[in-house]
Design an enzyme around this catalytic site. Sequence first.
Site, PDB file in Angstrom:
ATOM      1  N   LYS C  81      20.046 106.845   2.589  1.00 24.55           N
ATOM      2  CA  LYS C  81      18.667 106.416   2.867  1.00 24.55           C
ATOM      3  C   LYS C  81      18.553 106.006   4.333  1.00 24.55           C
ATOM      4  O   LYS C  81      19.479 105.397   4.896  1.00 24.55           O
ATOM      5  CB  LYS C  81      18.336 105.236   1.947  1.00 24.55           C
ATOM      6  CG  LYS C  81      16.905 104.710   2.046  1.00 24.55           C
ATOM      7  CD  LYS C  81      16.696 103.621   0.996  1.00 24.55           C
ATOM      8  CE  LYS C  81      15.290 103.054   1.059  1.00 24.55           C
ATOM      9  NZ  LYS C  81      15.104 101.973   0.062  1.00 24.55           N
ATOM     10  N   SER C 156      11.140 102.440  -2.853  1.00 22.75           N
ATOM     11  CA  SER C 156      11.093 103.028  -1.540  1.00 22.75           C
ATOM     12  C   SER C 156      12.196 104.067  -1.280  1.00 22.75           C
ATOM     13  O   SER C 156      12.165 104.740  -0.267  1.00 22.75           O
ATOM     14  CB  SER C 156      11.185 101.942  -0.468  1.00 22.75           C
ATOM     15  OG  SER C 156      12.394 101.250  -0.580  1.00 22.75           O
ATOM     16  N   SER C 180      13.580  99.289  -5.594  1.00 29.81           N
ATOM     17  CA  SER C 180      13.536 100.523  -4.814  1.00 29.81           C
ATOM     18  C   SER C 180      14.618 101.539  -5.069  1.00 29.81           C
ATOM     19  O   SER C 180      14.529 102.650  -4.544  1.00 29.81           O
ATOM     20  CB  SER C 180      13.536 100.171  -3.319  1.00 29.81           C
ATOM     21  OG  SER C 180      12.315  99.544  -3.005  1.00 29.81           O
TER      22      SER C 180
END
Lengths: 475, 97, 491
Positions: C81, C156, C180
Site C-alpha cells: 500500500k 482505504s 481499512s
Amino acid sequence: MKQYETVIGLEVHVELATKTKIFCSCSTAFGGSPNTHTCPVCTGMPGSLPVLNKQVVEYAMAVGLATNCTITQNCKFDRKNYFYPDNPQNYQISQLYFPICRDGGIEIDVNGTKKTIRIHEIHMEEDAGKLMHDEWEDCSLVDFNRSGVPLIEIVSEPDMRSSDEVITYLEKLRLIIQYLGASDCKLQEGSMRADVNLSVNEVGASEFGTRTEMKNLNSFKAIARAIQGERARQIELIEDGKTVTQETRRWDDNKEYSYAMRSKEDAQDYRYFPEPDLVPIVISDEWMAKVKTEQPELRDEKRYRYKTEYDIPEYDADIITSSKKMADIFEATVAICKQPKKVSNWLMVETMRLIKEKEIEPEDISFSPQNLAKLIQLVEAGTINGGVAKEVFEQIFTNNIDPEKYVKEKGLNQVNDEGALRATIEQIISENPQSVEDYKNGKDKAIGFLVGQTMKAMKGKANPGMVNQLLKELL
Amino acid sequence: MANIITDETIEYVGILAKLDLSAQEKEQAKKDMANMLDYIDTLSALDTEGVEPMSHVFPVNNVFREDVVTNGDDRENIILNAPKVKDGSFMVPKTVQ
Amino acid sequence: MTVNLMSLTAVELGKKIKAKEVTVVEATKAALAQIKANDKELNCFVTVNEEAALIRAEEVQKRIDDGTLTGPLAGVPVAIKDNMCTKGILTTCSSKILGNFKPIYTAEAVINLENAGAVIIGKTNMDEFAMGSTTETSIFGATKNPWNTAHVPGGSSGGSAAAVAAEECSCALGSDTGGSIRQPSSFCGVTGMKPTYGTISRYGLIAYGSSLDQIGPIAKDVTDCATILEIIASYDTKDSTSVKREEYDFTSALVDDVKGLKIGIPRDYLTKGLDPEVKTSILNAAKALEAKGAIVEEFDLSLVQYAIPAYYIIASAEASSNLARFDGVKFGFRAKDFDGLHSMYKKTRSQGFGAEVKRRIMLGSFVLSSGYYDAYYIKALKTKALIKKAFDKAFEKYDVILGPTAPTTAPKLGESLSDPIKMYLGDIYTISVNLAGLPGISVPCGNDSKGLPIGLQLIGDCFQEKNIIKAAYAFEQTKKYDRCNIAKSRD
C-alpha cells in the site's frame, strides 16, 4: 507618588548535556555544518517515530531532586501543535499535563535576606532547529542540527520582586545544574535561555497586574536591563490610564527596548494532547533513590567542606565554588600538591584576573590541575621565583603548557648563586649612585628601586629574597 | 441541539490548520463541520463520569534508548526531497524577525 | 506452463518456487503481465516497479539457489500500500502533497518481507492518507472492484485488496486504522487481517491515527495471511509502541479444530442497519462453525453506536497533528505562488490535500482546540476506555467475537462521498476493534444477489491472533475460495 511592585516569574530552558538527542541517536555536538547531525526522526520525515533517551529522564529527575521538587512518578509527553519552519513536524513533543517535576523551590540569599523562589514545574521537551536569515535572497534557511536536542524547562512561580532576586535565582539554578553535570548552562551559547514574565501592581494591591513575557535575553546584564525597561513601560501605561496587553515581547539589548512579537497568523492555541507515539514513564521509588544517591556534592556542601577541611576563608570558598570547573580544578590540584591555600591563591588572584582580562567564563578554563600543581611545586622548591611564576602561569592558563618543560626551555630558573648575584648587584650599585645615596640617607624605598633594577638585569630570575639580603649587606 | 459553525470558526480553524478555503469551500466546510459535530455530540449521551481517559491501549511503560550516538552525517539524503535548498539548508520564505 | 501462476495462493506459489517448478522471474513476470492486462481498467497500482522487480527477482533466485533464502514466501510477488515508505520508490499516500516523494528509507514491515525474499512489484492505490472507505479520495482516481467495476473496492486499502482479488499480485500489505484492511477485503472477496496493536512496527508507515494504525496482510486465504503475519511481525526498537510478543508462530494456529471454541455474536450488530443478505450470510457462517463443534451464542456487547463518533474524534485529532508536517518545507509539493511564509503553508496544504483530508484536519484541529478539548477529545478517550472494558468483559466469556465486516456489500462508485456521515457509519463493525487495539480478520463468506462478496469478521482478545486464525481457517475449510471473473479470464 504611587509605589509599584514588580512581580517576576521565569521560564528557563536548559539544553541537557547528553550525547544524543532526546528522541533519536543523532549527535548533540555544537557546531557542525547545517543538517549534518540529522535523521528522519529529527527532521520529521513521514513514517519516522520518536524513542526516548533515558539519560534525559535521569538528568531531569536529578535537577528536580536537587531543587526540592516532587517527582511525578507517572508522567507523559504531550504534543504542542504550531507551525514554524524550525519545527520539523510542526508540533513539539513536550509535557503539559504530567510534567516530570512539580512544586520545588530554591533558597536564595540577596544581601543577607533569605527567600525561597518556588518552582512550579520542570518538564522535558525537544529543542527546535535554527533559522538563519539570508539577506541576499530575502529568505530564511533552516538547519535541523539543533532540532531534537533535549531541553528541560524550569518554570518558577512569580515569586521574584527585583532584578537582583532574578539574577541570584538564575545564578544559583545555573550552579546546581552545572554541578549535576546536566548542562554547561552558557547563556551566550544558548544552552541556558531565560524568558521573563513580568507584571506590576500598586504596593498593597490584592491582585497581580497583567503580565507580559520577554524573550531574547542573552546575558544577565540584558536580563537586568529588560526588567527595568519593562517595569518602566508598564508603569507608564498604567499611569496613562491604558491597559497592559498580555503579549510576548522581544527585547533588543542594543536599543534597550522591547517590541511586541504579535502576529495574527499565530493563534497561540497549541491544542495539547497526549503523544501517541511515546509510552508513559513510570518512575519507581528505587529509580528515584538511585538518582538521588548519585547526586554529586552540590555547591553549598562544597563551600562548607572547603572551609572546614581545607581551612579556606569563606570569601575564597565562595568564589572558588561559584564555578564547578574551578571547584574541580581546585580539588584535583590540591589532591596532587596538597597545598590548598596556595592553590586557592592562584585561583583567586591570577586565574580570576585572566578570566576578566580575556572576558571568558570560569567554565571555559582549559588548563589542567597537573600543570598548576607542578607550578606550585616549582615555586616551593625555589626553582622559580614569584614573578617568573606569574609569567609561567599565564602560559599555563592560555596554552596549558607543562611548566617544568617551559622553565627548562626558556631558562627561567631562579638564580640562587650568591656569586652571580653579588656580581650583578655590585654593578647595579655602581650604576645607580643616587639611589645608593638616597638609601643611605634613610629612604628605605630606594632599595626597592635597586632590587627592581637587579631583577631587571637578571631578567627577573634572581631570587628576590637573596637580592634583598645581599643589597642590604653591600650597602 | 444543532451546531452552527460560523465564518469566524472556519477562519480560526483555518489558521490553526494552515488551510485556505475558497468561499464555496468555506460554505461546504461550515455544513460539514456542523454535521460532524452533531454526529459527534451523540457521545454526550454516554455517561463517562469517573472514567479515566485512555490514551494508550496497553499498559506498556518506560521504553527507552541508551545515550549512544549511532547516526552520522546523512545530509545528502535528508535534503534529497526538499523543494528548495541552499548551502545544505532548507530554504523558506523569510520568517518574521 | 499450464497453471496460471497468479491463481495460486502465495504459499502455494512459494512452494512451487522452492521446488524449482517455477522461477522467481517467471512468477514476477506473471504478476506484471496480469497488471498490464487489468490495471488500466482497475487502477489498483500507483507505481509498478517493473524494472527493479525483475532485477530483484534475479537476485532472489540466486539466493534461493545458494540456500540463503528458505522461507515460504521467497520469490513471491507482493504489492505494498502506498503509505508505507519504500526507499527510492515513489510513496504518495495517493496525495498530491507527496506526489513526488521518494523516501530515504524503507518501512520496517516491508524490510521484513524483503528479508524473507518477497519481490515488491509495486505500490497500491488508497484513499488519500488512508482517510476513506472507498478508495475514491485518491488523487489518482478510484480503484474499481474486480467483482464489478461499477462498484468500489472499499477503502482505504482498496488498491491492495483489489490487486489480490484480480490476481495482480500473490498477496499484499495494507494498513488498518478503522477497518481499512478488513472492509476492502470483505468487499473484494479476499482475506485481510489487522493484528493486535503493536504487533507490527509502525516505523515507516506514514501515520494517520497513530494510536490506531496497524499494518496487516491481505491475501487469498487465512494460510497466506498467517504466513505473512509471521514474517512482518517483529519487535522494533525504533517504534516505542512496538510490543514484544511472546510468540510469533501464528501459522501453528492453522488447524481445522474449533471444538469447544466459544463464539459470541453481538446482538447490537444485528440491527436495522445491517443488510439482510449480509446478515443471513454471516449467521450461516456461524452455523457452519457450530456444526464443527464451536459453541455459538448471541450477547450484548453494548456501546457499539458510540464507537464511530469516538473514533472520528481521536483519529481526526491525531491526523490533524500527524499531517502538519506536510508544509512544503522539507519534502513533497510546494505551491508556486505565495506571499510569505504563512501563505506558503496555506496554499501548499490547501492545494496539496483533497477534500476529505481537509475535512478531517479541520475537525481534528477543532476538537483539540481551546475550549473543546475536554468536551470532545477527553470524552472520546473516556469512551475508548469504556469500549475496551466492554470487550474485556466479552472476552471473559468468549474466545472469538463473530459478526459482519461491513453492514453492506460494496456500494456503487460515486455514491458515498456526498454523505460523509453515512459513509462513516459503514465502519461500525470494524472501528471499535482499532479503538481497543484488538486483532480482527475478515474472510469471504458468500456473495449477495448482485454477486458482490460478503465478509465475515472474527475478533479476538488482544494478543490472541491464534484464536481468530484458527476459527477463520476452520470456517474457510467449509467454503472454497471464489475467484472473480477478471481473474478467471486470464487462465
